[in-house]
Design a protein around this motif. Structure first.
Motif, PDB file in Angstrom:
ATOM      1  N   THR A   1     -22.997  93.127  52.616  1.00  0.00           N
ATOM      2  CA  THR A   1     -21.712  93.343  51.949  1.00  0.00           C
ATOM      3  C   THR A   1     -21.456  92.341  50.828  1.00  0.00           C
ATOM      4  OG1 THR A   1     -20.627  92.042  53.660  1.00  0.00           O
ATOM      5  CG2 THR A   1     -20.633  94.440  53.939  1.00  0.00           C
ATOM      6  N   GLN A   2     -22.361  91.409  50.612  1.00  0.00           N
ATOM      7  CA  GLN A   2     -22.185  90.458  49.517  1.00  0.00           C
ATOM      8  C   GLN A   2     -22.295  91.210  48.210  1.00  0.00           C
ATOM      9  OE1 GLN A   2     -25.434  88.044  50.771  1.00  0.00           O
ATOM     10  NE2 GLN A   2     -24.085  86.468  51.586  1.00  0.00           N
ATOM     11  N   GLY A   3     -21.345  90.956  47.301  1.00  0.00           N
ATOM     12  CA  GLY A   3     -21.371  91.616  46.009  1.00  0.00           C
ATOM     13  C   GLY A   3     -20.893  93.052  46.074  1.00  0.00           C
TER      14      GLY A   3
ATOM     15  N   LEU B   1     -11.487  95.262  52.158  1.00  0.00           N
ATOM     16  CA  LEU B   1     -11.950  95.916  53.383  1.00  0.00           C
ATOM     17  C   LEU B   1     -13.087  95.126  54.035  1.00  0.00           C
ATOM     18  CD1 LEU B   1     -11.939  99.633  52.170  1.00  0.00           C
ATOM     19  CD2 LEU B   1     -10.295  98.533  53.720  1.00  0.00           C
ATOM     20  N   VAL B   2     -14.007  94.620  53.217  1.00  0.00           N
ATOM     21  CA  VAL B   2     -15.115  93.810  53.735  1.00  0.00           C
ATOM     22  C   VAL B   2     -14.564  92.541  54.371  1.00  0.00           C
ATOM     23  CG1 VAL B   2     -17.135  92.427  53.093  1.00  0.00           C
ATOM     24  CG2 VAL B   2     -16.842  94.726  52.138  1.00  0.00           C
ATOM     25  N   ARG B   3     -13.627  91.892  53.675  1.00  0.00           N
ATOM     26  CA  ARG B   3     -13.032  90.663  54.211  1.00  0.00           C
ATOM     27  C   ARG B   3     -12.393  90.929  55.572  1.00  0.00           C
ATOM     28  NH1 ARG B   3      -8.786  88.290  55.392  1.00  0.00           N
ATOM     29  NH2 ARG B   3      -7.381  89.906  54.677  1.00  0.00           N
ATOM     30  N   GLN B   4     -11.608  92.000  55.687  1.00  0.00           N
ATOM     31  CA  GLN B   4     -10.936  92.306  56.952  1.00  0.00           C
ATOM     32  C   GLN B   4     -11.937  92.644  58.052  1.00  0.00           C
ATOM     33  OE1 GLN B   4      -7.582  91.876  57.589  1.00  0.00           O
ATOM     34  NE2 GLN B   4      -8.403  92.037  59.651  1.00  0.00           N
ATOM     35  N   ALA B   5     -12.977  93.385  57.719  1.00  0.00           N
ATOM     36  CA  ALA B   5     -13.995  93.724  58.726  1.00  0.00           C
ATOM     37  C   ALA B   5     -14.665  92.462  59.251  1.00  0.00           C
ATOM     38  CB  ALA B   5     -15.021  94.688  58.131  1.00  0.00           C
TER      39      ALA B   5
ATOM     40  N   GLU C   1     -13.388  97.318  44.669  1.00  0.00           N
ATOM     41  CA  GLU C   1     -12.530  98.223  45.437  1.00  0.00           C
ATOM     42  C   GLU C   1     -12.698  98.029  46.946  1.00  0.00           C
ATOM     43  OE1 GLU C   1     -13.657 100.099  41.536  1.00  0.00           O
ATOM     44  OE2 GLU C   1     -14.771  99.182  43.174  1.00  0.00           O
ATOM     45  N   CYS C   2     -13.817  97.460  47.351  1.00  0.00           N
ATOM     46  CA  CYS C   2     -14.123  97.305  48.780  1.00  0.00           C
ATOM     47  C   CYS C   2     -13.949  95.873  49.279  1.00  0.00           C
ATOM     48  CB  CYS C   2     -15.552  97.769  49.055  1.00  0.00           C
ATOM     49  SG  CYS C   2     -15.895  99.452  48.543  1.00  0.00           S
ATOM     50  N   ASP C   3     -13.707  94.934  48.380  1.00  0.00           N
ATOM     51  CA  ASP C   3     -13.663  93.514  48.762  1.00  0.00           C
ATOM     52  C   ASP C   3     -12.702  93.219  49.914  1.00  0.00           C
ATOM     53  OD1 ASP C   3     -15.598  92.779  46.973  1.00  0.00           O
ATOM     54  OD2 ASP C   3     -14.205  91.943  45.496  1.00  0.00           O
TER      55      ASP C   3
ATOM     56  N   ARG D   1     -14.260 101.861  57.486  1.00  0.00           N
ATOM     57  CA  ARG D   1     -13.564 101.862  56.191  1.00  0.00           C
ATOM     58  C   ARG D   1     -14.443 101.266  55.094  1.00  0.00           C
ATOM     59  NH1 ARG D   1      -8.039 100.024  58.989  1.00  0.00           N
ATOM     60  NH2 ARG D   1      -7.300 102.096  59.547  1.00  0.00           N
ATOM     61  N   VAL D   2     -15.172 100.212  55.443  1.00  0.00           N
ATOM     62  CA  VAL D   2     -16.101  99.622  54.471  1.00  0.00           C
ATOM     63  C   VAL D   2     -17.153 100.659  54.083  1.00  0.00           C
ATOM     64  CG1 VAL D   2     -17.942  97.905  54.147  1.00  0.00           C
ATOM     65  CG2 VAL D   2     -15.760  97.227  55.192  1.00  0.00           C
ATOM     66  N   SER D   3     -17.712 101.342  55.063  1.00  0.00           N
ATOM     67  CA  SER D   3     -18.738 102.356  54.795  1.00  0.00           C
ATOM     68  C   SER D   3     -18.203 103.451  53.879  1.00  0.00           C
ATOM     69  CB  SER D   3     -19.242 102.976  56.100  1.00  0.00           C
ATOM     70  OG  SER D   3     -19.897 102.014  56.881  1.00  0.00           O
ATOM     71  N   GLU D   4     -17.011 103.923  54.181  1.00  0.00           N
ATOM     72  CA  GLU D   4     -16.408 104.979  53.360  1.00  0.00           C
ATOM     73  C   GLU D   4     -16.177 104.488  51.933  1.00  0.00           C
ATOM     74  OE1 GLU D   4     -12.911 105.926  55.603  1.00  0.00           O
ATOM     75  OE2 GLU D   4     -14.057 106.964  57.153  1.00  0.00           O
TER      76      GLU D   4
END
Length: 161
Positions: free
Chosen positions: A75-77, A85-89, A81-83, A45-48
C-alpha cells in the motif's frame, strides 16, 4: 515507484491484514472478533479504492493461516484517493496485532533462556514482539541447536510480521 512494484507492495501489506477468498464469500475459519471484522472491512475498502484508481487486479483481503487479514499488494505509494483508507486499515490491523504484557514476558523469558544457554548476543524482543534479523546469523553458532532445544518449552509461537 513503477506501477507493478507499487501494486506488489500494496498487496503484501493488505494480505497480512485482509480476508475474502477473491469472491463475495468469506473465507472459512474461526469467527472473527468485531475488531477483526472492522479490519477486514477497512481492507475491502482499500481494495475497492485501488481497483477504482488504476489497479484493476488489486485483490480483496484474505485471512491467512495465522489469522491475519492481508492483501497481496503493498500500500506504499497508493493513489491519493486511497491514502486515508489505507491509513485507517493499518490502524485497525495494528490494534489487533498488539502484543500483550504476558506475550512480551514470554518472549523475554525465551531470550533470557537462549542467552543463558550460550547465545550471549540473542536479543530481547522489540516492542512488536519480534527478535529481528540479528537472530539469523546467531544460528550459525555451534551452540545454537542445543540452546534452541533447551529453550523450546519457552519458545513463543510465530507472530505475524
Amino acid at each position: 515507484m513503477s506501477k507493478p512494484k507499487y501494486v506488489a507492495a500494496l498487496a503484501t501489506v493488505a494480505i497480512a491484514l485482509a480476508g475474502c477468498n477473491g469472491g463475495s464469500h468469506p473465507s472459512p475459519g474461526p469467527s472473527p472478533s468485531a475488531g477483526a471484522q472492522e479490519a477486514r472491512i477497512a481492507w475491502l475498502r482499500v481494495s475497492e479504492c485501488m481497483r477504482a484508481n488504476g489497479y484493476p487486479d488489486f485483490p480483496d483481503p484474505a485471512l491467512d493461516d495465522r489469522g491475519v487479514w492481508t492483501v497481496s499488494y503493498p500500500t506504499q505509494g497508493s493513489p491519493a484517493e486511497c491514502d486515508e483508507l489505507v491509513r485507517q486499515a493499518k490502524v485497525n490491523s495494528r490494534a489487533l496485532s498488539a502484543i500483550s504484557p504476558s506475550e512480551m514476558a514470554s518472549l523475554q523469558a525465551y531470550a533470557k533462556c537462549m542467552r543463558g544457554h550460550g547465545i550471549a548476543a540473542f536479543p530481547d524482543p522489540d516492542e512488536d514482539g519480534n527478535f529481528g534479523p540479528g537472530v539469523e546469523p546467531l544460528q550459525a553458532d555451534p551452540k545454537f541447536p542445543a540452546a534452541f532445544d533447551a529453550c523450546k518449552a519457552l519458545r513463543p509461537p510465530q507472530r505475524p510480521k
